[in-house]
Scaffold this active site. Structure first.
Site, PDB file in Angstrom:
ATOM      1  N   ASP A   1       0.837  -1.196   0.000  1.00  0.00           N
ATOM      2  CA  ASP A   1       0.000   0.000   0.000  1.00  0.00           C
ATOM      3  C   ASP A   1       0.876   1.251   0.000  1.00  0.00           C
ATOM      4  O   ASP A   1       1.695   1.443   0.916  1.00  0.00           O
ATOM      5  CB  ASP A   1      -0.884  -0.025   1.249  1.00  0.00           C
ATOM      6  CG  ASP A   1      -2.065   0.932   1.166  1.00  0.00           C
ATOM      7  OD1 ASP A   1      -2.147   1.698   0.193  1.00  0.00           O
ATOM      8  OD2 ASP A   1      -2.913   0.904   2.075  1.00  0.00           O
ATOM      9  N   ASP A   2       0.719   2.093  -1.023  1.00  0.00           N
ATOM     10  CA  ASP A   2       1.426   3.377  -1.113  1.00  0.00           C
ATOM     11  C   ASP A   2       2.940   3.244  -1.250  1.00  0.00           C
ATOM     12  O   ASP A   2       3.680   4.158  -0.886  1.00  0.00           O
ATOM     13  CB  ASP A   2       1.125   4.266   0.103  1.00  0.00           C
ATOM     14  CG  ASP A   2      -0.289   4.819   0.120  1.00  0.00           C
ATOM     15  OD1 ASP A   2      -1.054   4.528  -0.814  1.00  0.00           O
ATOM     16  OD2 ASP A   2      -0.640   5.532   1.077  1.00  0.00           O
TER      17      ASP A   2
ATOM     18  N   CYS B   1      -6.032   4.422  -3.862  1.00  0.00           N
ATOM     19  CA  CYS B   1      -6.344   3.083  -3.350  1.00  0.00           C
ATOM     20  C   CYS B   1      -7.554   2.408  -3.978  1.00  0.00           C
ATOM     21  O   CYS B   1      -7.433   1.384  -4.656  1.00  0.00           O
ATOM     22  CB  CYS B   1      -6.553   3.145  -1.838  1.00  0.00           C
ATOM     23  SG  CYS B   1      -5.183   3.850  -0.902  1.00  0.00           S
TER      24      CYS B   1
ATOM     25  N   HIS C   1     -10.856  -2.215   1.307  1.00  0.00           N
ATOM     26  CA  HIS C   1     -11.158  -0.822   0.950  1.00  0.00           C
ATOM     27  C   HIS C   1     -12.023  -0.692  -0.303  1.00  0.00           C
ATOM     28  O   HIS C   1     -11.861   0.236  -1.093  1.00  0.00           O
ATOM     29  CB  HIS C   1      -9.861  -0.011   0.785  1.00  0.00           C
ATOM     30  CG  HIS C   1     -10.069   1.459   1.075  1.00  0.00           C
ATOM     31  ND1 HIS C   1      -9.091   2.402   0.875  1.00  0.00           N
ATOM     32  CD2 HIS C   1     -11.136   2.138   1.549  1.00  0.00           C
ATOM     33  CE1 HIS C   1      -9.543   3.611   1.206  1.00  0.00           C
ATOM     34  NE2 HIS C   1     -10.795   3.465   1.623  1.00  0.00           N
TER      35      HIS C   1
ATOM     36  N   ASP D   1      -0.222  -0.523  -4.988  1.00  0.00           N
ATOM     37  CA  ASP D   1      -1.510  -0.058  -5.519  1.00  0.00           C
ATOM     38  C   ASP D   1      -1.403   1.312  -6.172  1.00  0.00           C
ATOM     39  O   ASP D   1      -2.208   1.654  -7.050  1.00  0.00           O
ATOM     40  CB  ASP D   1      -2.596  -0.064  -4.444  1.00  0.00           C
ATOM     41  CG  ASP D   1      -2.288   0.854  -3.253  1.00  0.00           C
ATOM     42  OD1 ASP D   1      -1.132   1.288  -3.097  1.00  0.00           O
ATOM     43  OD2 ASP D   1      -3.215   1.121  -2.471  1.00  0.00           O
TER      44      ASP D   1
END
Length: 566
Positions: free
Chosen positions: A71-72, A111, A173, A322
Site C-alpha cells: 500500500d502506497d 487506493c 477498501h 496499488d
C-alpha cells in the site's frame, strides 16, 4: 505418451464424452473408472483412456498465484529499484530470481479505484468506483451503503469456478455493507474463500498513540471473514497475523492438492506508520524504512513457505503496489518516487508507476528486465489464461494477457498499445506505445515554507484524507490545467516527464495525437453509465461494531489465528 500434450488433451476430452456408472478408483489422484463397469467401450479403448487420464494429471498442472500488493509503496522504495537506505533482501531476491518490470502501471493513482481495477481487469470507471474529489476519491467511510458492485466478477471468482482455492490477507477498501445486507461488499462475497484483514483502510485516528474514541472506533477494526475480531485494530502483531493466515492457507491447499490464488494485501506502508517492536529503529530509512523492512520480512516468510512446501516452481509470484507514495503526509513518513514526477492521486508517473516483479522459476527468466508497459489490470486475464479458466466473452476487459511478456521480456511486445489513466471520472493521460500524452495535469500547491511538507503535491486541500492526516490533488476542472495540444513525452527516454516533444524532434507528433484522441473517443463510447458507488453519505446504522449496533461499546480483542470464523 504424456509428453504429447495435444494427444493427451484430446483423450482427456474423449473420456468425458461417455456415461459410466459412478463406481471409481483413484490412480495418481485422478478418478479412473473401473473397467468392469464400462459400457460399450472395448478393452483397447479402455486402456487408452486409462493412459490418457494419467497423462491428464501432468497436463493439468496449473500454477498457483501469490500476489504481494503493498500500500502506497513508491517506485524507488525497495532495493532492486534503487532504495539504498532500506534493506529489502527478500523483495530483492524476487528481482534476482524473476523479472523486474520497470514500467509497471496501476489501474488508478489512488487506493480504491486501483484495487477495484486489479480485482476485475476493468477500469473502475466502468462500474462506478471513481470520483473527482475528496473525500470520495476512495471509499470515504466504512459505513457508506455503497461499494464493489455484486455484478462485477473478480479474479478470485473466475479461478474459484475453475477449481482454485482463493484466499486473501490484508486491506480491502472496496466497501463493507449495504442497507439490505451486512458485509455485502467484503472479499468473502466476491470469491475469496478465506480472508483476514482491514475492511476499510489504515487511519490516523485508529493509531493507538492518538487515542481511539467511541466515535472513531467504527473506522478501526480487524476482521476474520465476516467477524470483527479486533476493534480497535491491534497493530502490534497485525503484519504477522496477515502473514500467518497466508502461510496457513497455502499449506492447507497444498495438502488438499488444490491450486490456489492468494492475495497478500499489505497494510504497510500506508500511514500512520506502525510496526512490531522487533522492527523499531532497525532501518537507516527511519520509521518508514522500519515499515518497509517488516513488510520485506513477511515476504521472506511467504517465499520460504513456498520452498518448504515444494511449490516454488509451481507458483507465480507477483510483487507490486496499488499506487505511488502519499507525499502529502510529509517527507519523513512517505515513500519515494526516485525522481518520477508527482505522487499518489496524480496521473504523472509518480502516482501510477510502481515496482513490479514477477517470479516463476523455469518459466519467467531470472534477472531479466522487462521494458514493455504493463498494468495491474493485466493480471486478471493473464491469471485466467495460465489457469485455463473460462472468461465471460460478453464482459469487456481493459487488461490483456501479458504471459508472453512475462516469459519473453526481451522480445515480446504489448498487443494493445493504448493504456488509459483516469483522474476521477476522466482520462487525463494516456499511453500510446512508448509515448505518454497528458490531456490535463493537476495543479500543484506551493508554499513559502523553508522546508515544504512535500513537492509536486497538494498539501493544503480543504479535506483531510479520511482521517489519515494529509490531503490529495483533486480531479475537478478547476483542479486541472488542460493541454491542447496535449503534452507528449517519450517514456523510454524521459520517464521523469521533463521534456515535452514537439514536431522538430518528433515529426509525426500530430499523427500520434490524432490517433490517440480517436482511440480515446472509441474507449469512452464503451464506458456505459453506472450507479456511483463512491459518493454516498454514511449511514450510522451500518457502522461496524463487534458488540452490537453502534454506538454501544464496540471494543473487543478476540482474534485467535487457530480459530475458524464465519
Amino acid at each position: 505418451e504424456s509428453s504429447n500434450n495435444s494427444l493427451s488433451q484430446g483423450l482427456c476430452q474423449f473420456t468425458t464424452a461417455y456415461k459410466f456408472q459412478e463406481k471409481t478408483i483413484i490412480i495418481a489422484n485422478h478418478p479412473i473408472l473401473l473397467l468392469s463397469e464400462m459400457h460399450k467401450v472395448t478393452a483397447t479403448i479402455a486402456c487408452v483412456v486409462l493412459l490418457a487420464a494419467v497423462s491428464c494429471v501432468v497436463a493439468d498442472k496449473r500454477p498457483n498465484f501469490l500476489v504481494l500488493l503493498v500500500d502506497d509503496l513508491g517506485y524507488y522504495d525497495v532495493g532492486c529499484f534503487g532504495r539504498q537506505n532500506v534493506s529489502t533482501p527478500h523483495v530483492d531476491s524476487l528481482c534476482t530470481d524473476g523479472t523486474k518490470f520497470i514500467q509497471w502501471l496501476t489501474p488508478g493513482p489512488i487506493c480504491t479505484p486501483s484495487r477495484a481495477g486489479m480485482q476485475t481487469g476493468r477500469l473502475p470507471r466502468r462500474f462506478g468506483m471513481t470520483a473527482n474529489s475528496l473525500p470520495f476519491r476512495t471509499m470515504a467511510t466504512p459505513n457508506q451503503p455503497t461499494g464493489f458492485p455484486p455484478e462485477e466478477t473478480t479474479i478470485a471468482e473466475v479461478l474459484k469456478r475453475s477449481g482454485y482455492g482463493t484466499g486473501m490477507s490484508g486491506k480491502w477498501h472496496l466497501g463493507v455493507s449495504n442497507k439490505t445486507s451486512q458485509w455485502s461488499h467484503l472479499p468473502t462475497k466476491h470469491g475469496y474463500d478465506s480472508w483476514v484483514g482491514l475492511p476499510f483502510t489504515n487511519m490516523h485516528f485508529c493509531d493507538p498513540k492518538n487515542g481511539v474514541t467511541n466515535e472513531t472506533v467504527g473506522f478501526c477494526m480487524f476482521m476474520a471473514n465476516n467477524t470483527i475480531v479486533s476493534q480497535p485494530t491491534e497493530y502490534t502483531n497485525l503484519t504477522q497475523w496477515l502473514t500467518d493466515h497466508a502461510i496457513s492457507f497455502m499449506t492447507e491447499k497444498v495438502a488438499q492438492n488444490q491450486p490456489f490464488l492468494f492475495m497478500m494485501s499489505y497494510v504497510h506502508v500506508h500511514s500512520p506508520l506502525f510496526s512490531n517492536p522487533r522492527f523499531h529503529n532497525v532501518s537507516q530509512g527511519g520509521q518508514f524504512g522500519d515499515n518497509v523492512e517488516e513488510m520485506d520480512d513477511s515476504v521472506g516468510q511467504l517465499l520460504s513457505t513456498l520452498k518448504v512446501l515444494g511449490i516454488e516452481e509451481d507458483t507465480v509470484v507477483v510483487f507490486t503496489s496499488d499506487n505511488g507514495p502519499f507525499a502529502e503526509e510529509g517527507w519523513d513518513v512517505a515513500g519515494r518516487t526516485g525522481g518520477l514526477k508527482g505522487s499518489k492521486g496524480q496521473t504523472y508517473e509518480g502516482g501510477i508507476r510502481v515496482p513490479g516483479i514477477v517470479r516463476w522459476p523455469g518459466k519467467v527468466p531470472a534477472g531479466a528486465v522487462a521494458k514493455q508497459p504493463v498494468t495491474s489490470l493485466d493480471l486478471f486475464p493473464t491469471f485466467a489464461k495460465l489457469a485455463n479458466a473460462d472468461l465471460d466473452p460478453t464482459v469487456l476487459l481493459d487488461g490483456i494477457d501479458i504471459s508472453n511478456i512475462m516469459m519473453n521480456p526481451d522480445t515480446a511486445v504489448r498487443s494493445d498499445k493504448f493504456i488509459w489513466h483516469y483522474c476521477g471520472h476522466n482520462v487525463t493521460a494516456a499511453r500510446n506505445g512508448k509515448y505518454k500524452l497528458h490531456f490535463a495535469t493537476q495543479i500543484w500547491q506551493t508554499t513559502d515554507e523553508p522546508s515544504p511538507k512535500c513537492i509536486e503535491c497538494c498539501p493544503n486541500g480543504a479535506w483531510s484524507f479520511n482521517g489519515t492526516g494529509g490531503t490529495l490533488c483533486n480531479c475537478e476542472d478547476n483542479d486541472l490545467q488542460f493541454h491542447d495540444p496535449p503534452l507528449v513525452f517519450d517514456m523510454d527516454a524521459d520517464k521523469f516527464e521533463r521534456y515535452p516533444l514537439n514536431s522538430t524532434v518528433l515529426p509525426n507528433i500530430d499523427q500520434i495525437i490524432a490517433e490517440t484522441r480517436a482511440a480515446l473517443q472509441a474507449h469512452y463510447a464503451t464506458v456505459e453509465p453506472h450507479k456511483d458507488e463512491m459518493v454516498s453519505l454514511p449511514d450510522l446504522a451500518l457502522t461496524p461494531c463487534c458488540r452490537g449496533p453502534w454506538p454501544f461499546d464496540c471494543t473487543c480483542q478476540k482474534y485467535d489465528p487457530s480459530h475458524s470464523y464465519p
